[in-house]
Design a protein around this motif. Structure first.
Motif, PDB file in Angstrom:
ATOM      1  N   ASN A 521       0.831  -1.203   0.000  1.00 48.58           N
ATOM      2  CA  ASN A 521       0.000   0.000   0.000  1.00 48.58           C
ATOM      3  C   ASN A 521       0.861   1.247   0.000  1.00 48.58           C
ATOM      4  O   ASN A 521       0.551   2.252  -0.648  1.00 48.58           O
ATOM      5  N   PHE A 522       1.950   1.179   0.745  1.00 40.97           N
ATOM      6  CA  PHE A 522       2.904   2.277   0.819  1.00 40.97           C
ATOM      7  C   PHE A 522       3.402   2.612  -0.587  1.00 40.97           C
ATOM      8  O   PHE A 522       3.428   3.769  -1.005  1.00 40.97           O
ATOM      9  N   GLU A 523       3.750   1.567  -1.311  1.00 42.35           N
ATOM     10  CA  GLU A 523       4.279   1.742  -2.669  1.00 42.35           C
ATOM     11  C   GLU A 523       3.241   2.401  -3.577  1.00 42.35           C
ATOM     12  O   GLU A 523       3.558   3.297  -4.351  1.00 42.35           O
ATOM     13  N   VAL A 524       1.991   1.948  -3.438  1.00 44.51           N
ATOM     14  CA  VAL A 524       0.928   2.512  -4.274  1.00 44.51           C
ATOM     15  C   VAL A 524       0.718   3.980  -3.934  1.00 44.51           C
ATOM     16  O   VAL A 524       0.622   4.850  -4.800  1.00 44.51           O
ATOM     17  N   TRP A 536      11.948   6.102   4.980  1.00 43.18           N
ATOM     18  CA  TRP A 536      12.724   5.005   4.388  1.00 43.18           C
ATOM     19  C   TRP A 536      14.089   4.999   5.053  1.00 43.18           C
ATOM     20  O   TRP A 536      14.295   5.695   6.060  1.00 43.18           O
ATOM     21  N   TRP A 551      19.241  10.011  -2.143  1.00 46.50           N
ATOM     22  CA  TRP A 551      18.917  10.948  -1.053  1.00 46.50           C
ATOM     23  C   TRP A 551      19.763  12.220  -1.154  1.00 46.50           C
ATOM     24  O   TRP A 551      19.661  13.111  -0.326  1.00 46.50           O
ATOM     25  N   LEU A 557      16.597   5.862  -8.939  1.00 49.59           N
ATOM     26  CA  LEU A 557      16.816   4.549  -8.340  1.00 49.59           C
ATOM     27  C   LEU A 557      15.574   4.124  -7.546  1.00 49.59           C
ATOM     28  O   LEU A 557      14.854   4.954  -7.022  1.00 49.59           O
ATOM     29  N   ASN A 558      15.389   2.810  -7.440  1.00 51.91           N
ATOM     30  CA  ASN A 558      14.148   2.267  -6.873  1.00 51.91           C
ATOM     31  C   ASN A 558      12.992   2.884  -7.632  1.00 51.91           C
ATOM     32  O   ASN A 558      12.958   2.832  -8.841  1.00 51.91           O
ATOM     33  N   GLY A 560      12.378   6.142  -7.362  1.00 56.30           N
ATOM     34  CA  GLY A 560      12.653   7.570  -7.328  1.00 56.30           C
ATOM     35  C   GLY A 560      12.841   8.038  -5.904  1.00 56.30           C
ATOM     36  O   GLY A 560      12.491   7.338  -4.963  1.00 56.30           O
ATOM     37  N   ASP A 562      11.996   9.675  -2.607  1.00 56.20           N
ATOM     38  CA  ASP A 562      10.649   9.845  -2.056  1.00 56.20           C
ATOM     39  C   ASP A 562      10.252  11.300  -1.844  1.00 56.20           C
ATOM     40  O   ASP A 562       9.081  11.641  -1.868  1.00 56.20           O
ATOM     41  N   ARG A 565       9.344  12.493  -6.111  1.00 49.65           N
ATOM     42  CA  ARG A 565       9.191  11.443  -7.102  1.00 49.65           C
ATOM     43  C   ARG A 565       9.048  12.033  -8.504  1.00 49.65           C
ATOM     44  O   ARG A 565       9.528  11.471  -9.476  1.00 49.65           O
ATOM     45  N   ARG A 572      14.620  10.744 -15.049  1.00 50.33           N
ATOM     46  CA  ARG A 572      14.704   9.449 -15.705  1.00 50.33           C
ATOM     47  C   ARG A 572      14.237   9.523 -17.159  1.00 50.33           C
ATOM     48  O   ARG A 572      14.836   8.942 -18.059  1.00 50.33           O
TER      49      ARG A 572
END
Lengths: 670, 333
Positions: A521-524, A536, A551, A557-558, A560, A562, A565, A572
C-alpha cells in the motif's frame, strides 16, 4: 526387536540378558546401513578427513574413481582464480545450515551463494577485483571494454564456458524484448544498449556509444555483473524458439502457453538458480533440492568450480549448503538460539533481539559478528516536495521549515527509547568511514532545540495558531503532516520511532500523524503521489554513495527519491514522461542532475570525485530530507566451528553481504 | 429423497458461481496488484524497477485488462478446462502446487482431527454425566483455555518449552540431520518429534468447542422423561447413555462434520506459517499477501467447493442418523 522364546515371568536372567544384547548387536551389525530400525541419520559421508586434503573434495575424488567425473586438473580452468583464505587454509567437508522464509526470500540466496560476477567487491568494499573475468581492459575514453574470460572455465555440467554463451545471452535473451522486459541498465548508456563484439572463444568487447567509466564498477555489482555469463547456451537453446523448432510444443507439454514463458521459467528469472536443478551454473554450489518444493532447499558443491586455494585445492571447502524454509521470523529466532544455523544474518538480527541471542550463545554454540552499518540514517523522513496541494507544497518546500522540523526532533530520546541506547544523530550524508564524509553535512540541524524550531516557524509567518495550539498557514488552514510508514519493510521500529517524532513536532505546533500500512500500500500511495511525508532508510552512506545517490538529489533509483518522485521521473525520462507523473525540477536539483550525467561519462576518477563532491555540496545546502539516527544495527550469528568468516564487514544490499567475504573458502573445524 | 438430493445439487451451481465472483472481487479489493507487490518487494531488496517494466509485467499477466475480463479468463479456464491457472509468483501451475502439498496437509489435518475426537468425546460425555464434578471443572477450564489461547501463541509457547527443556525446536516436519536421510526408525521418531506440535495445537483448538456442545446437548437430553423412564425400568446406565441421549446429542456435531472437509484442506494457515509446514494453508496466506490472484482465487475456490460438498454430506448424514429429520421431510411439521 526379537522376542526371547520360553521366558517365564519373573525377570530375565543375567545370561539371557547377555544373549539378548549379543543377538541385538548382531542384528544391528548385519543390517548395517539399510537398517530400518536404525536411529542414526544415514547420510553421505562428508569426509571430514584429517591430514592431507588433496586437490579436490573426497566426495569428488570418489566420483572420479568411479569414472563419473574427469580428474580435477581437467575440470579447472587453465588459470583458476586463487583465493587467499581470510585466516588459514581449510579442510573439505560439512554442511552450512541456514534458512529462508520462502521462495520470496531469494535475496538471501543471492547474497550467500549467488555472487559470481565478472568482477567482485573486495572484502573491505574499497574497490573491485577479478572474478570470472581474467581481465577487463577499457580503451582510452572508457567507451569500450575488452573482457577476457578464464580459458577452460566450465559450467557445472562440464561444458566449457565460451563467448558463444555470452553472445547467446546478450543477443537472444537480454536483447529479446519478449524474454527480457527492460534492457539491463548496466549494459546500456542512457537509452542506447551496448554493442557486443565477439573476438574469439574467450574474449569479447562491450562497446558503448560514449564514455561509460561506471561499467567496471557495475560489473562487480551482483546481478548486473552476472548477466553476461548466466545463460548456458547448450542447455537453454533447446527451449528457445529461434533455435529449437519444438520449443513451443515443449512449453505446451509443460503447461505453458508460449515458449517464452517456459524459457524464462527455466533460465531467465530472478530465482532460476534455486528452482531449476537442470540449469548449468557457475556458482560454488548448485541446486540439488529446489527451494520451491518441500521444506528445504539443498545445494551441493559444483565439481567444476573455477577457484582454488593457495595449495591448488579446488574450492569450495564446504560440501553442501542447506536452506530450511522457516516462514516465521520468531521461529527462526528460536532456531537460531538453538544453534540450528551456522551462519545467518536475516530477519531476526535486529537490535531488540540481540540480547536474546547473546544470552543463548553457549547453548547454541555460536558467536555474534557485528556488521558495519552503511546507511547514513536508520530512519529518513521525506516531506513530499511535489505535493499535489499547492499550498501544502509551498510549506514543505521551504528549507527553513524542514530545518525547524529537524531541530524539533529529540534524537537522544530516539536513541534511548528505540535504538537500545546505540547510535548517533545523523543526517542523510556520507558517514565517517566514507571518503566523501563532511562532518558539517552529517551533523547539521541535528541538535535538539525546540526553541529555535519555534523561532524559525514563527519567522516563516506560521505564528498564528488554532484553538488546539496548532500552527496555521497564512491562508488560515492548519499545517499538518501525515507520515506514511511501511510497517513490514526493512526496519521494524519505524512506526515506534515515528510516534515519538510526531510527538516532538506536535510540541512545536505542527499537527503530525503516523500512518502505518503494509508496504504494498505504501508503494501505491507514493506512486500515486498521495502522501505528505514518508519514511525510508538512508542509502548511500558508504560504499554506494555514487551508485545510490537518491537521497542526495532526485534520482530514479528504486521508484525515485521519495521527497520528489516527480522530479526523479523527470530526470529518468529526460522530461519526456507523462505530465501527470513528471515535473520540471528547480535550478538546484537540475544542476545536480547535469553534474551526475557528467560524472557518469567522465573517465578520470579524480574528476568524477570532484563532480560528486559538488553534487553533495548542493544537497547539503538544499537539505531535501531529514535524517534521524545512524546505528550499526545488524549483525550475523556464526557457528563457533565455522572458520575463515573474518571480522566485521559492511552491510548493504549493493555490497551483497556476506558474499564478498567469500563463503567458498569458509570451512568447519573439528 | 432422490428429488431432495437433485435439488440440493442444483443449488450448488449458482452458489459456487456467486462465490467465485465474490472471491475474485475480494482478492482484488486491496490497493495495488501483483505488479505493485513485486515492485515493493524488489525495492526492498534494492533492485531498481522502472515504470516501463511495471507496465510490461501488468501486460504479461493481463492485469491491465478490466476486472471482468480478468475474471472471465480465470473462470472460463476453470470451468471448461479444469485449469486452475498459473501462479504469478511461482510461475508454476496451481494444480501442481496443490498436489505437491496435499499428502502432508491431509495427514496433518486428519491426525489433528482424530486427536480432537479422541479426547473431546470422552471428556464431553464425562463432563455431562458428572456435571459439576472436579473433572468437569478441570475439563471446562482446560477447554476454555484452549479456546481462548490463539493457536500461534500456543505453538510458540510449546516450541519455546521444547527448546528450553529438550534442546530442539520442533518446527517443520524434520530436523536438519534427518530431512534428507532415507526412512528408518530414527526418521520416524524424528518426524513424530516434530508432528506432535501441530497436531496438539490444531487439535486443542477444536476440542473446547466440541466438548462444550456435547456437554450442553447431552445435559438437555439426560433430563428428559424418556431417560428417567428408561432408568426406572432398569436399563443399565451405560446402555442408557449410549443408545439414545448420546445419539441425539450428536446432531449438532453431525450437522457440522462436513465442514471438516475444507478444514482438512486449509485449516492450519497460521500454525503452518509459524512452523513452516509444507501444507496448503501457508501457501494460501502467501498468495493473498502477494495478490497472486490465480493461486489465491483457485485455492479459495477449491475450499469453497469442499465446503459446499461438506454441507451436503452433513445434511445427508443427519437425515440418515436422525429419523426425525427424515420424517420431517415427509411433511408432518
Amino acid at each position: 526387536m526379537a522376542a526371547i522364546p520360553g521366558r517365564t515371568p519373573g525377570g530375565m536372567s543375567r545370561r539371557s540378558l547377555l544373549r539378548t544384547s549379543a543377538y541385538a548387536a548382531l542384528v544391528t551389525a548385519s543390517l548395517s546401513a539399510c537398517d530400518v530400525f536404525s536411529t542414526d541419520p544415514e547420510k553421505k559421508d562428508s569426509g571430514k578427513a584429517a591430514g592431507a586434503k588433496g586437490k579436490e573434495a573426497p566426495m569428488l575424488a570418489e566420483r572420479v574413481k568411479a569414472g563419473e567425473l574427469p580428474p580435477v586438473e581437467e575440470r579447472l580452468p587453465e588459470n583458476p582464480l586463487v583465493v587467499t583464505p581470510t585466516e588459514q587454509i581449510g579442510v573439505y567437508g560439512g554442511t552450512w545450515r541456514t534458512a529462508i522464509t520462502g521462495t520470496g526470500d531469494g535475496p538471501w540466496l543471492h547474497r550467500t551463494i549467488g555472487y559470481e560476477p565478472l568482477l567482485r567487491w573486495t572484502r573491505d568494499w574499497t574497490g573491485t577485483e577479478l572474478n570470472l573475468a581474467e581481465s577487463i581492459t577499457p580503451n582510452a575514453d572508457a567507451s569500450e571494454f575488452t573482457v577476457q574470460l578464464r580459458k577452460g572455465t566450465r559450467w557445472s555440467d562440464g561444458t566449457p564456458l565460451t563467448t558463444a554463451d555470452v553472445d547467446f545471452g546478450y543477443q537472444h535473451v537480454l536483447l529479446n524484448r519478449d524474454l527480457t522486459q527492460g534492457h539491463p541498465a548496466a549494459l546500456a548508456l542512457g537509452e542506447d544498449p551496448a554493442e557486443l563484439e565477439i573476438i574469439d572463444d574467450w574474449s569479447f568487447i562491450v562497446r558503448f556509444t560514449g564514455p561509460n567509466p561506471m561499467f567496471m564498477t557495475n560489473m562487480a555489482r551482483h546481478w548486473d555483473g552476472d548477466r553476461l555469463v548466466s545463460f548456458p547456451r547448450h542447455y537453454l537453446e533447446q527451449f528457445h524458439g529461434e533455435f529449437a523448432e519444438d520449443a513451443g510444443s515443449k512449453a505446451k507439454a509443460a503447461g505453458y502457453n508460449t515458449w517464452q514463458e517456459y524459457f524464462n521459467f527455466l533460465g531467465n528469472d530472478w530465482s532460476v538458480l534455486w528452482t531449476n536443478p537442470d540449469l548449468p551454473s557457475l556458482k560454488a554450489w548448485v541446486v540439488i533440492d529446489p527451494i520451491d518444493k518441500g521444506t528445504v532447499g539443498r545445494f551441493e558443491r559444483n565439481p567444476y568450480f573455477f577457484k582454488v586455494d593457495p595449495d591448488g585445492s579446488q574450492l569450495p571447502y564446504l560440501d553442501e549448503v542447506r536452506y530450511d524454509i522457516v516462514p516465521d521470523p520468531e521461529t527462526m529466532l528460536l532456531r537460531a538460539q538453538n544453534g540450528d544455523f551456522d551462519f545467518h544474518s536475516r530477519h531476526f538480527n535486529s537490535l531488540e533481539n540481540k540480547p536474546v541471542l547473546a544470552d543463548s550463545q553457549e547453548q547454541g554454540n555460536y558467536s555474534i559478528l557485528d556488521y558495519e552499518g552503511t546507511y547514513s540514517t536508520e530512519m529518513l523522513i521525506s516531506l513530499n516536495l511535489n505535493h499535489e496541494d499547492e499550498a501544502v507544497r509551498e510549506v514543505y518546500s521551504q528549507k527553513d521549515f524542514r530545518v525547524a522540523l529537524s531541530h524539533a526532533i529529540n534524537r537522544e530520546e530516539l536513541i534511548n527509547a528505540v535504538w537500545q541506547r546505540q547510535g548517533e544523530p545523523h543526517q542523510p550524508a556520507p558517514v565517517a568511514e566514507s571518503e566523501y564524509y563532511d562532518e558539517e553535512f552529517a551533523k547539521q540541524f541535528t541538535e535538539y532545540d525546540p526553541e529555535k524550531a519555534n523561532q524559525i516557524l514563527d519567522d516563516l509567518g506560521y505564528d498564528q495558531r488554532d484553538g488546539e495550539g496548532y500552527r496555521l498557514r497564512p491562508d488560515g488552514e492548519r499545517i499538518s503532516v501525515t507520515v506514511a510508514v511501511a510497517e513490514d519493510a526493512l526496519v521494524t521500529v519505524w512506526v515506534q520511532a515515528m510516534e515519538l517524532v510526531t510527538g516532538h513536532w506536535e510540541a512545536v505546533g505542527i499537527k503530525a500523524t503516523v500512518d502505518p500500512m503494509p508496504r504494498e500500500n505504501f508503494e501505491v500511495k507514493l506512486g500515486d503521489n498521495q502522501f505528505d511525508a514518508s519514511v525510508w532508510i538512508g542509502d548511500g552512506g558508504r560504499g554506494d554513495e555514487i551508485l545510490a545517490p537518491l537521497w542526495y538529489f532526485p534520482h530514479s533509483l528504486n521508484a525515485g527519491s521519495d521527497y520528489a518522485r516527480q522530479w526523479s521521473n523527470w530526470y529518468r525520462t529526460r522530461g519526456q514522461g507523462p505530465e501527470a507523473e513528471t515535473e520540471e525540477p528547480p535550478e538546484a536539483p537540475k544542476k545536480q542532475m547535469e553534474l551526475y550525467d557528467q560524472l557518469l561519462t567522465e573517465p578520470d576518477e579524480a574528476k568524477r570525485d570532484e563532480l560528486f563532491r559538488e553534487i553533495l555540496q548542493i544537497s547539503k545546502e538544499q537539505f531535501y530530507c531529514i535524517g534521524t539516527v545512524r546505528v550499526n544495527s545488524t549483525y550475523a550469528i556464526v557457528s563457533n566451528n565455522l572458520k575463515n568468516v573474518g571480522g566485521p564487514m559492511p552491510e548493504a544490499a549493493a555490497y551483497n553481504t556476506p558474499a564478498p567475504a567469500t563463503p567458498e573458502q569458509w570451512y568447519f573445524e573439528g | 429423497m432422490l428429488g431432495y438430493l437433485a435439488r440440493r445439487l442444483l443449488y450448488v451451481i449458482p452458489t459456487l458461481l456467486a462465490i467465485s465472483v465474490v472471491v475474485f472481487l475480494i482478492i482484488n479489493l486491496p490497493p495495488g496488484d501483483f505488479a505493485t507487490s513485486l515492485v515493493a518487494y524488489r525495492r526492498q531488496q534494492g533492485i531498481a524497477v522502472g515504470p516501463e517494466e511495471v507496465e510490461q509485467i501488468r501486460a504479461a499477466y493481463g492485469l491491465d485488462e478490466p476486472i471482468y475480463v480478468q475474471y472471465w479468463y480465470w473462470i472460463s479456464d476453470l470451468l471448461f478446462r479444469f485449469d486452475l491457472g498459473v501462479s504469478f509468483e511461482f510461475n508454476r501451475p496451481v494444480a501442481d502446487m496443490i498436489s505437491e502439498r496435499l499428502p502432508a496437509t491431509l495427514l496433518l489435518a486428519a491426525a489433528a482431527l482424530l486427536f480432537t475426537w479422541f479426547f473431546a468425546f470422552p471428556i464431553g460425555i464425562y463432563a455431562a454425566v458428572r456435571q459439576y464434578s472436579i473433572g468437569d471443572y478441570l475439563a471446562t477450564t482446560i477447554g476454555f483455555l484452549g479456546l481462548a489461547t490463539p493457536n500461534f501463541l500456543l505453538a510458540l509457547i510449546l516450541m519455546y518449552l521444547a527448546y528450553r527443556w529438550f534442546e530442539y525446536v520442533p518446527a517443520g516436519i524434520c530436523s536438519p540431520d534427518w530431512c534428507d536421510a532415507s526412512w528408518n526408525l530414527g526418521k520416524l521418531l524424528d518426524a513424530l518429534g516434530h508432528l506432535w506440535l501441530p497436531v496438539v495445537v490444531l487439535g486443542t483448538a477444536g476440542m473446547a468447542g466440541l466438548i462444550r456442545i456435547l456437554r450442553a446437548n447431552l445435559l438437555d437430553e439426560l433430563r428428559k422423561p424418556y431417560v428417567v423412564a428408561a432408568r426406572a425400568r432398569g436399563v443399565p446406565e451405560r446402555r442408557l447413555l449410549v443408545k439414545y441421549p448420546l445419539r441425539v446429542a450428536m446432531n449438532p456435531f453431525i450437522s457440522t462434520v462436513g465442514w471438516v472437509l475444507p478444514g482438512l484442506f486449509a485449516g492450519d494457515i497460521i500454525v503452518g506459517q509459524l512452523l513452516g509446514l509444507p501444507t496448503i494453508g501457508p501457501l494460501l496466506l502467501g498468495a493473498l499477501r502477494q495478490q497472486d490472484m490465480y493461486l489465491a482465487g483457485s485455492l479459495i475456490m477449491v475450499i469453497s467447493v469442499l465446503t459446499v460438498i461438506g454441507t451436503l454430506i452433513s445434511d445427508l448424514l443427519l437425515a440418515w442418523t436422525d429419523p426425525r429429520v427424515r420424517l420431517g421431510h415427509g411433511g408432518s411439521s
